[in-house]
Design a protein around this motif. Structure first.
Motif, PDB file in Angstrom:
ATOM      1  N   PHE A 337       1.019  -1.831  -0.088  1.00  0.00           N
ATOM      2  CA  PHE A 337      -0.193  -0.105  -0.016  1.00  0.00           C
ATOM      3  C   PHE A 337       0.891   1.457   0.076  1.00  0.00           C
ATOM      4  CE2 PHE A 337      -1.844   3.643   2.079  1.00  0.00           C
ATOM      5  CZ  PHE A 337      -3.282   3.460   1.150  1.00  0.00           C
ATOM      6  N   PHE A 338       1.174   1.144   1.136  1.00  0.00           N
ATOM      7  CA  PHE A 338       3.246   2.315   0.941  1.00  0.00           C
ATOM      8  C   PHE A 338       3.486   2.396  -0.033  1.00  0.00           C
ATOM      9  CE2 PHE A 338       1.161   2.171   5.156  1.00  0.00           C
ATOM     10  CZ  PHE A 338       0.731   3.693   5.435  1.00  0.00           C
ATOM     11  N   MET A 339       3.845   1.453  -0.947  1.00  0.00           N
ATOM     12  CA  MET A 339       4.985   1.625  -2.198  1.00  0.00           C
ATOM     13  C   MET A 339       3.998   1.932  -3.421  1.00  0.00           C
ATOM     14  SD  MET A 339       7.280  -1.198  -4.373  1.00  0.00           S
ATOM     15  CE  MET A 339       5.453  -2.213  -4.730  1.00  0.00           C
ATOM     16  N   TYR A 340       2.506   1.150  -3.166  1.00  0.00           N
ATOM     17  CA  TYR A 340       1.861   2.048  -4.461  1.00  0.00           C
ATOM     18  C   TYR A 340       1.489   3.678  -4.283  1.00  0.00           C
ATOM     19  CZ  TYR A 340       1.664  -3.138  -5.260  1.00  0.00           C
ATOM     20  OH  TYR A 340       1.165  -4.160  -5.623  1.00  0.00           O
TER      21      TYR A 340
ATOM     22  N   ALA B  49      -5.642   0.033  -0.802  1.00  0.00           N
ATOM     23  CA  ALA B  49      -5.765  -0.927  -0.610  1.00  0.00           C
ATOM     24  C   ALA B  49      -5.608  -1.854  -0.426  1.00  0.00           C
ATOM     25  CB  ALA B  49      -6.766  -0.876   1.244  1.00  0.00           C
ATOM     26  N   GLY B  50      -7.600  -2.230  -1.489  1.00  0.00           N
ATOM     27  CA  GLY B  50      -7.590  -3.076  -2.568  1.00  0.00           C
ATOM     28  C   GLY B  50      -6.518  -3.342  -3.021  1.00  0.00           C
ATOM     29  N   ILE B  51      -6.013  -2.974  -4.150  1.00  0.00           N
ATOM     30  CA  ILE B  51      -5.423  -3.795  -4.818  1.00  0.00           C
ATOM     31  C   ILE B  51      -3.455  -4.144  -4.284  1.00  0.00           C
ATOM     32  CG2 ILE B  51      -2.896  -2.681  -6.829  1.00  0.00           C
ATOM     33  CD1 ILE B  51      -4.748  -0.893  -7.551  1.00  0.00           C
ATOM     34  N   ALA B  52      -3.460  -3.576  -3.059  1.00  0.00           N
ATOM     35  CA  ALA B  52      -2.817  -4.106  -2.204  1.00  0.00           C
ATOM     36  C   ALA B  52      -2.569  -5.839  -1.920  1.00  0.00           C
ATOM     37  CB  ALA B  52      -2.108  -3.049  -0.846  1.00  0.00           C
ATOM     38  N   ILE B  53      -3.983  -5.400  -1.332  1.00  0.00           N
ATOM     39  CA  ILE B  53      -4.670  -6.922  -0.050  1.00  0.00           C
ATOM     40  C   ILE B  53      -4.492  -7.715  -1.775  1.00  0.00           C
ATOM     41  CG2 ILE B  53      -6.312  -8.010   0.531  1.00  0.00           C
ATOM     42  CD1 ILE B  53      -7.368  -5.134   2.206  1.00  0.00           C
ATOM     43  N   TYR B  54      -5.003  -7.742  -2.554  1.00  0.00           N
ATOM     44  CA  TYR B  54      -5.214  -8.746  -4.033  1.00  0.00           C
ATOM     45  C   TYR B  54      -3.961  -8.952  -4.475  1.00  0.00           C
ATOM     46  CZ  TYR B  54      -5.717 -10.541  -8.623  1.00  0.00           C
ATOM     47  OH  TYR B  54      -4.948 -10.582  -9.922  1.00  0.00           O
ATOM     48  N   ALA B  55      -2.784  -7.834  -4.285  1.00  0.00           N
ATOM     49  CA  ALA B  55      -1.090  -8.190  -4.869  1.00  0.00           C
ATOM     50  C   ALA B  55      -0.493  -9.117  -4.143  1.00  0.00           C
ATOM     51  CB  ALA B  55      -0.250  -6.872  -5.044  1.00  0.00           C
ATOM     52  N   ALA B  56      -1.478  -8.550  -2.502  1.00  0.00           N
ATOM     53  CA  ALA B  56      -0.114  -9.759  -1.453  1.00  0.00           C
ATOM     54  C   ALA B  56      -1.018 -11.381  -1.422  1.00  0.00           C
ATOM     55  CB  ALA B  56      -0.556  -8.847   0.350  1.00  0.00           C
ATOM     56  N   GLY B  57      -1.642 -11.428  -2.151  1.00  0.00           N
ATOM     57  CA  GLY B  57      -2.200 -12.791  -2.400  1.00  0.00           C
ATOM     58  C   GLY B  57      -3.016 -13.377  -1.013  1.00  0.00           C
TER      59      GLY B  57
END
Lengths: 552, 57, 371
Positions: A337-340, B49-57
């Motif tokens: 999140f913080f990287m993006y 946050a959604g993208i991050a959660i998705y990317a983190a799998g």
């Protein structure tokens, strides 16, 4: 940064104020019967120009104090081994250098410029809350005398870095830390009061006919900065109060043994600290956005975009704090999140650089000292932005973090960034403050020395950091010796060349080529409609703002 | 309403033209912009946050 | 006219100096897959920045040169162009998305510490590292071994100045090693550039990281987070070995540990204790209490001639075993074994004119610790 004291008010002076709708009638309404003389005049002054000068003189003094601390650091790092100072004192010097430069040099300099220029740029007679203005300035010398005095206390001053991570700054801190907390509280109150004053002035005291959208960008960026200050200074106050409790009252906010969390400190600190970074750069954007169009003789490209982008940067600046904490062991989702978000904040910042460059394109450019500094700002700030972009890549940050690469990065955005912008602003507005142009030869000399000094000091730090040199160490392995040697030579050269700046300012206060009201050919904003030097009281009768002066 | 949202989105990108700005500042209420901006920022946070959660799998 | 030449000479000599002993100007490629990935990301984003820089600065300097007022340039009046602005916003966003994809993949991989072959607990202490091979009964501390004389410039600095330790961390290559990281006092950060591992060690919390080294060798790093006065003096050395060699090392270490454990039960002579104690003192205690026990008051009290220390054996033992809460003195209960504690206490009670004649036996210390 030491402008001429505005002339004591007198009938002659104010009657020479021809522009801005000053009328004969306006003069008889001065509220003060007899102004105090000497020291009391400065202690009690409520005039925005005098307070602006006080802020700038204070800031310049602290710039040299912080600079001397930096030179102690650089002298010790001149070659490997411990030669001049002990590690304990070295840590105090790095800490004090950071604290003084951030809180006592850069921030007050911008507040000083705001005090001087915002009323002049929006056609207001003074700040909205003049007594508060006086109070918020005089808190600063008290706060920083207290902070500096900790160096002489038993156990020494703060030695835990300007980021004062717990528990090094709580359980393991020197006894003077409580004084450090009090000093920071006072500086914080000063900033909040200053910010309130600036917001009140901008929202309520614009000249008739000047809408928000007509305001110069310096006013815009300061308005947004002031909101950032009000939002985050209380967070700083909160976190240092928690430290105070941990140190003196047996709480365990940051102590795992008592159920606390040292990482909580970092979250709170950087939630303040990252917007703080923008507090130190947004007004710089405003100054540069005034200077470049003036000397390119061409309206600022994308004024609207600039305003909107500043707003966007301010909001995004609350969403990126943990990029300072990529290696504390955040969960993977948080890292991503913080990287993006950090990568995205580069976009509105980049847009500003593109706008400045496009303003230059097909302009009619001349290279007076303010322009030189503004152009150097654009180039060198962008280099700092590039290293910022590299630091945003979280996996790579595992290698960059806490090395000299980071030191190089933030010095590029703060020294040729914020400080060059301040100097550009000083050169730009000196004719307005003193009635004289700064000596061009000396100013050019100051410019070229600064450019060489700043790059010689900070560019090699990129290499030292990439090669593996951690920051905040008093002694280093032999493979870093050459980079440090160059940096130290550069630092002393840069430090010495700032004496030229003082010389230029002092000479300019005392005399020099006379400046007309509109000191620069391409200048358009309202401050250029009052005489040079600006009389102590301006715009007592509000000027009529003409649309032609606006940015379209 | 739509024009307010459009302006806020433009701000997020950092691009806006002068005509739209004139319109924003002469017709719009600041409160509407601030509220919209905060809402849009929150949606932006959720999206990221959604993208991050998705990317983190 | 000679001056510029002198400058040139200086510059070239500095440059050649650099070549003489600078290992690099850039991030090391490193010896793990992760470090290679990171190096790749680093170079990619670097070249992206260079290209953007060349374009932006190119346009800027072209404009500065071409549209000089002194050459009679007339300023245009344009100040807006929405499609250009949208374009130069969109392109950076695309570039950033392009960067984010490989960065995310690398990061996910770095966070996957599962299925490790070996677990090592790394504990930061002011100002040393402690390594514990979990499940192997091996634990030791690793201290700076650069001498005070070198730091003070009283003797020649060796090649690994400030980057040498008494006991390196020994790791096998080609095996996934998981690190569990914590700290006993303040936050430290364990960093070895060639392994691309940098992780904060936080008191009261455990962080995870992992490494799989591809090539045997000796890799050096330093503490990266300001941790107090000797932050600059707690290096890290990793000795990566072939797997067979590592197994041998592991066996030897275990045997030595058993030997040491047996040593607790026997009676030690004062000479033995003094010799052992001096070693321990110089590697562990001298960074604060100084080489001759003179200390550095007020933070680090003197031991030589310290009345309380000389008169109260019990108090002295307690300080070493349990530390002093709220002060820099750590508890050595878990860091040093009973033999080492007995030796160092005996040593400090009989060195530098502290002639108490006391000997403290390891068995006594073991008993105290057990209480």
């Amino acid at each position: 940064m030491a402008p001429k004291l505005p002339p004591q008010h007198s009938l002659q002076h104010s009657s020479s104020a021809v522009a801005g709708g000053q009328s004969q009638e306006g003069q008889s309404h001065y509220p003060h019967a007899a102004q105090p003389k000497g020291l009391m005049r400065w202690l009690l002054t409520t005039n925005h120009k005098e307070i602006g000068s006080l802020y700038l003189i204070f800031s310049l003094t602290m710039f040299f104090v912080g600079g001397i601390f930096a030179l102690v650091v650089r002298a010790e790092l001149f070659q490997p081994g411990l030669q001049l100072v002990e590690p304990e004192f070295f840590n105090q010097m790095t800490t004090m250098h950071g604290l003084i430069m951030v809180f006592a040099a850069v921030m007050p300099a911008f507040t000083g410029l705001a005090n001087w220029m915002i009323p002049l740029q929006i056609g207001a007679p003074d700040m909205a809350l003049p007594r508060l203005n006086n109070f918020s300035f005089w808190l600063l010398p008290v706060a920083f005398t207290l902070l500096l005095s900790t160096l002489f206390m038993p156990g020494g001053g703060p030695n835990f870095g300007w980021t004062f991570y717990a528990p090094l700054s709580t359980t393991y801190a020197p006894a003077s830390t409580t004084f450090f907390i009090l000093a920071l509280h006072m500086a914080g109150i000063s900033s909040i009061l200053g910010a309130i004053n600036i917001i009140a002035t901008i929202l309520n005291m614009r000249a008739p006919g000047m809408r928000m959208m007509d305001m110069p960008l310096f006013v815009w960026t300061w308005l947004i900065t002031a909101f950032l200050l009000i939002a985050v200074m209380p967070v700083l106050a909160g976190v240092i109060t928690m430290m105070l409790m941990d140190i003196n009252f047996g709480t365990s906010f940051f102590d795992a043994a008592g159920g606390g969390d040292p990482v909580l400190f970092q979250h709170l600190f950087w939630f303040f600290g990252h917007p703080e970074v923008y507090i130190m750069i947004l007004p710089a954007f405003g100054i540069v956005s005034a200077i470049i169009p003036t000397f390119a003789r061409k309206p600022l490209f994308g004024y609207a975009s600039m305003v909107y982008a500043t707003g966007a940067i301010a909001l995004l600046s609350f969403l990126v704090w943990a990029h300072h904490m990529f290696i504390v062991g955040l969960p993977l989702t948080a890292e991503l999140f913080f990287m993006y978000s950090t990568m995205l904040i580069a976009v509105p910042t980049g847009v500003k650089v593109f706008n400045w460059v496009t303003t230059l394109f097909r302009g009619s450019i001349s290279f007076e000292p303010p322009m030189l500094f503004a152009l150097a700002f654009v180039v060198l700030f962008t280099i700092g932005g590039f290293s910022g972009l590299m630091l945003a890549i979280a996996p790579a940050d595992f290698q960059y973090h806490d090395t000299y690469f980071v030191v190089a990065h933030f010095h590029y955005v703060l020294v040729p960034g914020a400080i060059f912008a301040i100097m550009a602003g000083v050169y730009y507005w000196l004719p307005k403050w003193t009635g004289h142009y700064p000596n061009e030869r000396l100013a050019q000399c100051h410019f070229w020395c600064s450019i060489i000094g700043v790059n010689l000091t900070f560019f090699p730090m990129h290499f030292a950091g990439l090669a593996g040199m951690p920051r905040r160490i008093p002694d280093y392995a032999l493979q870093f010796a050459d980079f440090n040697l160059l940096s130290s030579i550069g630092a002393f050269f840069f430090g010495a060349s700032q004496l030229l700046f003082v010389l230029v300012v002092v000479l300019c206060v005392r005399g020099g080529q006379k400046a007309p009201a509109k000191a620069w050919e391409g200048a358009v904003d309202l401050e250029w409609s009052v005489p040079s030097p600006a009389p102590l009281h301006t715009f007592e009768t509000p000027p009529v703002f003409h649309r032609a002066q606006s940015h379209d | 309403m739509w024009s307010v949202v459009k302006s806020v989105l433009a701000a997020l990108l950092g691009v806006q033209n002068d005509r739209q700005r004139q319109q924003d500042f002469s017709n719009g209420k600041p409160v509407a912009f601030i509220i919209t901006a905060v809402v849009v920022t929150m949606m932006f946070v959720l999206l990221l946050a959604g993208i991050a959660i998705y990317a983190a799998g | 006219m000679r001056l510029p030449w002198q400058w040139l000479l200086t510059i070239t000599s500095v440059a050649s100096l650099s070549q003489a002993h600078a290992s690099s100007w850039n991030m090391p490629v490193g010896v793990t897959d992760t470090s290679r990935n990171i190096f790749g990301l680093h170079m990619t984003i670097f070249w992206v920045c260079v290209v953007i820089g060349v374009i932006v600065f190119g346009v800027m300097f072209y404009s500065l040169f071409r549209y000089r007022h002194s050459k009679g340039a007339k300023a245009a009046r344009f100040h807006e162009h929405t499609s250009v602005e949208v374009l130069w916003t969109a392109i950076p966003i695309l570039i950033l998305v392009g960067m984010a994809v490989p960065a995310t993949a690398t990061l996910k991989n770095m966070y996957d510490a599962s299925e490790a072959d070996l677990d090592i607990m790394i504990t930061g202490q002011q100002w040393r590292w402690r390594y514990e091979y979990l499940g192997e009964d091996i634990a030791y501390t690793s201290n700076l071994s650069t001498t005070r004389e070198q730091i003070r410039g009283e003797s020649e600095r060796d090649e690994h100045y400030l980057l040498d330790v008494d006991e390196p961390l020994v790791l096998p290559i080609n095996r996934k090693v998981r690190f569990l990281m914590t700290s006993d006092d303040v936050i430290h950060s364990w960093w070895v550039p060639e392994l691309a591992v940098k992780q904060d060690t936080i008191p009261g919390f455990i962080n995870e990281n992992w490494v799989q080294i591809n090539e045997p060798g000796i890799y050096r790093g330093q503490c990266a987070e300001l941790c107090g006065v000797n932050h600059g003096f707690m290096p890290i050395v990793v000795h990566a070995m072939e797997e067979a060699e590592f197994e041998t090392w592991l066996e030897e270490r275990k045997e030595a540990a058993e030997q040491e454990a047996m040593g607790v039960d026997r009676e030690w002579a004062i000479e033995e204790l003094m010799a052992r104690g001096e070693e321990v003192y110089q590697s562990i205690c001298s960074s604060c209490h100084q080489g001759e026990g003179q200390g550095a008051p007020p933070a680090f009290p003197a031991l030589a001639g310290n009345e309380q220390l000389i008169n109260e054996l019990d108090w002295h033992l307690d300080r070493v075993i349990n530390g002093v809460s709220g002060a820099a003195m750590p508890a050595f209960r878990n860091t040093l074994n009973p033999v080492e504690i007995a030796a160092v206490v005996t040593y400090t009670r009989n060195a530098w004119g502290n002639e108490t004649g006391d000997t403290v036996q390891p068995a006594t210390v073991a008993e105290r610790i057990a209480q």
